[in-house]
Scaffold this motif. Structure first.
Motif, short mmCIF file in Angstrom:
data_model
loop_
_atom_site.label_atom_id
_atom_site.label_comp_id
_atom_site.label_asym_id
_atom_site.label_seq_id
_atom_site.Cartn_x
_atom_site.Cartn_y
_atom_site.Cartn_z
N SER A 150 62.95 -13.73 98.79
CA SER A 150 63.84 -14.65 99.33
C SER A 150 64.76 -15.37 98.32
O SER A 150 65.89 -15.61 98.44
CB SER A 150 62.78 -15.98 99.66
N HIS A 151 64.19 -15.38 96.94
CA HIS A 151 64.91 -15.67 95.93
C HIS A 151 66.08 -14.80 95.60
O HIS A 151 67.26 -14.98 95.54
CB HIS A 151 64.14 -15.87 94.86
N LEU A 152 65.54 -13.51 95.85
CA LEU A 152 66.71 -12.49 95.80
C LEU A 152 67.83 -12.52 96.60
O LEU A 152 68.99 -12.30 96.32
CB LEU A 152 65.95 -11.02 95.53
N GLN A 153 67.36 -12.86 97.62
CA GLN A 153 68.56 -12.71 98.56
C GLN A 153 69.33 -14.09 98.49
O GLN A 153 70.70 -13.81 98.61
CB GLN A 153 67.83 -13.24 100.16
N LYS A 154 68.95 -15.15 97.97
CA LYS A 154 69.71 -16.22 97.65
C LYS A 154 70.63 -15.83 96.32
O LYS A 154 71.83 -16.18 96.25
CB LYS A 154 68.92 -17.66 97.18
N TYR A 155 70.12 -15.01 95.48
CA TYR A 155 70.82 -14.80 94.34
C TYR A 155 71.78 -13.94 94.63
O TYR A 155 73.00 -14.01 94.26
CB TYR A 155 69.72 -14.04 93.19
N ARG A 156 71.79 -12.94 95.60
CA ARG A 156 72.54 -11.92 95.56
C ARG A 156 73.67 -12.61 96.62
O ARG A 156 74.94 -12.32 96.45
CB ARG A 156 72.01 -10.90 96.86
N LEU A 157 73.27 -13.42 97.45
CA LEU A 157 74.46 -14.24 98.02
C LEU A 157 75.40 -14.89 96.99
O LEU A 157 76.51 -15.03 97.08
CB LEU A 157 73.90 -15.33 99.16
N TYR A 158 74.55 -15.43 96.29
CA TYR A 158 75.18 -16.49 95.08
C TYR A 158 76.20 -15.59 94.52
O TYR A 158 77.29 -15.87 94.31
CB TYR A 158 74.28 -17.02 94.05
N LEU A 159 75.64 -14.42 93.88
CA LEU A 159 76.69 -13.59 93.24
C LEU A 159 77.63 -13.05 94.10
O LEU A 159 78.79 -12.97 93.44
CB LEU A 159 75.60 -12.38 92.67
N SER A 160 77.59 -12.78 95.21
CA SER A 160 78.60 -12.29 96.19
C SER A 160 79.83 -13.32 96.28
O SER A 160 80.93 -13.16 96.30
CB SER A 160 77.98 -11.63 97.39
N ARG A 161 79.02 -14.44 96.45
CA ARG A 161 80.06 -15.21 96.55
C ARG A 161 80.80 -15.44 95.26
O ARG A 161 82.03 -15.85 95.35
CB ARG A 161 79.11 -16.77 96.93
N LEU A 162 80.11 -15.71 94.30
CA LEU A 162 80.80 -15.82 93.19
C LEU A 162 82.16 -14.68 92.94
O LEU A 162 83.11 -14.79 92.45
CB LEU A 162 79.84 -15.56 91.97
#
Length: 578
Positions: free
Chosen positions: A253-265
């Motif tokens: 879950s966290h990874l997902q969030k993290y990835r999302l964040y990164l991609s957004r960035l």
DNA sequence: TCCATAATAT
DNA sequence: GATATTATGG
């Protein structure tokens, strides 16, 4: 309790005797105050626990060493003549890995934090409520459960699950342990309604949501870095993190969030970079391959510094640092939270931005701003506004860490601090100037943290990166125990010293009045009264408000975050690059 | 109500 | 394991 220790140890719960479950829990109570020992003993016995008391920490340690398997949990006072409670805590954690609950009359957050940081699974304030003691089995349970999980004993889980479902924790209930279990097992089976009914009300607990504290996230990031962003996966991360209670799902879950964040960035960065032309040659954010987490030679130095200053304990990790790519850094800087909505000044924080003249780019300010506002920490933001220049970036960062006193750096610090403070108090009136003074606090944390962090550097950084995520920051720690959003673990309620004192007095009085040992009724009554009062007194405040935690002093004393976060930021950067 | 986050489902 | 959906908490 045998059941618990046996079946759990085996990772299999063959006997569905849920009823017996908490009973028989072997508790070792340590307190130099004989009165308290008696009180606790009685209370614990009331819970049907098997109690052993010690008035000396050393004695306790001795007992524990003699028979490591003789106890399920330890409850220790913080203040003891022969040995500091925290020391004991550490020893126990080190040698027998038993859950330890700290207790004291002192509800000062810093202390509580210290306890938690040293691995306490809970921190109880005296006078202690029956309810609290009644629920201590949760800690044991949870621990065992995790161990069982480690064994991959599915049966164990099943059994656990059954156990929990079957045993309607009549009393107070439930706990996150239970929740956790159910969640692991798939809530679907358990059924949410179930949860509510069974555990819901009285349990101070709500849902067992894992809070990704800075520390935790840092571990996460380190793991990711070690594995390599491209090859990363929940399982691997989980393994590397070695946080017993964490589940693969949590990580996923966290990874997902993290990835999302990164991609957004990234998305945003691309945009920005294109326009601002910031991008660096290396920025090729995309290539995961090249992006090794290991620092490049050039970065190394820096990273070393970072490491030294921040994580002495495991410098081994690559400090991810690397992203010396200015471009990236930049993005990170700007990105952190940049969502449009966030951009809008929701709160007074705005004023903070202003003062940060140092911040070069508006983005930076944004970032900062955002951070403050947001409750969450940003993944890798770099509050160092001033560092906009690419060149400066890495180096500077590092420098700042290591050499606080640098000009450029200094600025950051101030800024950041203000941030934290701001977020803490959410006091719009705070201005840079006002904040600045807080620098004085450095010494405080520096001292406090000395063991963890090397001196000065950390402080600056710490503060820097220590953006948001208020609660989590405070509540979390390196403790092996999970921290849930619910307030289960930490009894943050009631920090009113006065009340405590009174109650304490009261409790003692009652106890002393008659022969406590032979007056269970009195105790009950006592507890009863206490509880009532306690509730009235403390529960008005409900769960402690973050603001309470966010006392600057606290911040000062919370070392972990600081450097963690620092590390963090660097880490994230690299990730980002990837 | 909205939002972010974490849990859970697919 | 990745992603979509749901739930929770603020």
């Amino acid at each position: 309790m045998t059941l618990l220790s046996n079946s759990m140890d085996n990772g299999c719960f063959s006997s569905p005797r849920h009823e017996a479950f908490p009973a028989g829990l072997r508790v070792l109570v340590v307190d130099d105050d004989p009165t308290w020992l008696r009180i606790l003993e009685k209370m614990l016995k009331k819970c049907l626990y098997e109690v052993t008391t010690c008035c000396l920490a050393t004695e306790a340690l001795k007992k524990l060493r003699e028979r490591k398997d003789a106890y399920d949990i330890v409850i220790s006072d913080v203040n003891m003549p022969d040995m500091d409670g925290f020391k004991l805590l550490e020893q126990v954690g080190l040698e027998m890995d038993l859950p330890v609950i700290m207790m004291s009359v002192d509800g000062e957050t810093s202390r509580v934090m210290k306890g938690v940081q040293h691995g306490a699974c809970d921190y109880l304030l005296k006078p202690i409520r029956m309810k609290e003691l009644r629920n201590i089995w949760q800690h044991v349970f949870r621990k065992r459960m995790h161990e069982a999980r480690d064994f991959e004993s599915h049966e164990g889980f099943e059994a656990l699950h059954l156990l929990m479902n079957g045993s309607e924790q009549s009393d107070d209930g439930n706990i996150f342990a239970v929740e956790e279990i159910t969640s692991i097992k798939k809530r679907k089976d358990a059924d949410s309604k179930h949860d509510d009914k069974e555990f819901g009300d009285h349990s101070p607990t709500k849902k067992a949501r894992v809070v990704w504290s800075v520390d935790l996230h840092q571990k996460f990031v380190k793991a990711v870095n070690q594995i390599g962003f491209d090859k990363v996966g929940p399982k691997k991360i989980l393994d590397l993190m070695s946080v017993p209670w964490l589940t693969r799902e949590n990580v996923a879950s966290h990874l997902q969030k993290y990835r999302l964040y990164l991609s957004r960035l990234q998305k945003e960065n691309d945009q920005k970079s294109s326009s601002s032309g910031i991008k660096h040659s290396d920025s090729p954010s995309k290539d995961p391959g090249s992006f090794s987490f290991l620092n490049t030679a050039s970065n190394k130095q820096q990273s070393d510094v970072v490491i030294d200053s921040f994580s002495p304990s495991d410098g081994s990790l690559l400090q991810m640092d690397a992203p010396s790519h200015e471009g990236d850094l930049k993005r990170i800087l700007s990105e952190p939270t940049t969502e449009k909505r966030r951009a809008s000044p929701k709160s007074s924080q705005m004023s903070l931005n202003q003062p940060f003249s140092s911040v070069e780019s508006s983005e930076a300010s944004h970032a900062i701003f955002d951070c403050t506002i947001q409750t969450q920490y940003s993944w890798g933001e770099f509050p160092k506004g001033p560092l906009k220049e690419e060149q400066k970036t890495t180096v500077q960062l590092e420098d700042s860490f290591s050499q606080l006193p640098l000009h450029g750096t200094r600025h950051h610090i101030q800024v950041d601090q203000s941030q934290s403070i701001a977020s803490i108090n959410s006091n719009p009136s705070i201005t840079e100037e006002e904040v600045a003074p807080s620098l004085d606090t450095k010494p405080l944390y520096a001292g406090y943290k000395s063991d963890y962090v090397s001196p000065v550097s950390s402080m600056g950084t710490a503060v820097d990166t220590f953006p948001n995520q208020s609660k989590s920051l405070i509540l979390n720690d390196q403790s092996p125990e999970p921290i849930f959003t619910s307030n289960l673990g930490l009894k943050t309620d009631g920090f009113d010293v006065d009340c405590i004192s009174d109650l304490d007095f009261y409790q003692r009085s009652l106890l002393l009045c008659g022969d406590a040992a032979s007056a269970p009724l009195e105790e009950d009554l006592n507890f009863f009264l206490l509880q009532t009062e306690w509730y009235n007194m403390n529960f008005g405040q409900q769960n402690i408000d973050i603001s309470e935690c966010y006392d600057p002093r606290l911040v000062a004393e919370a070392p972990g975050y600081f450097y963690d976060s620092a590390d963090y930021s660097s880490v994230d950067q690299s990730l980002f690059i990837a």
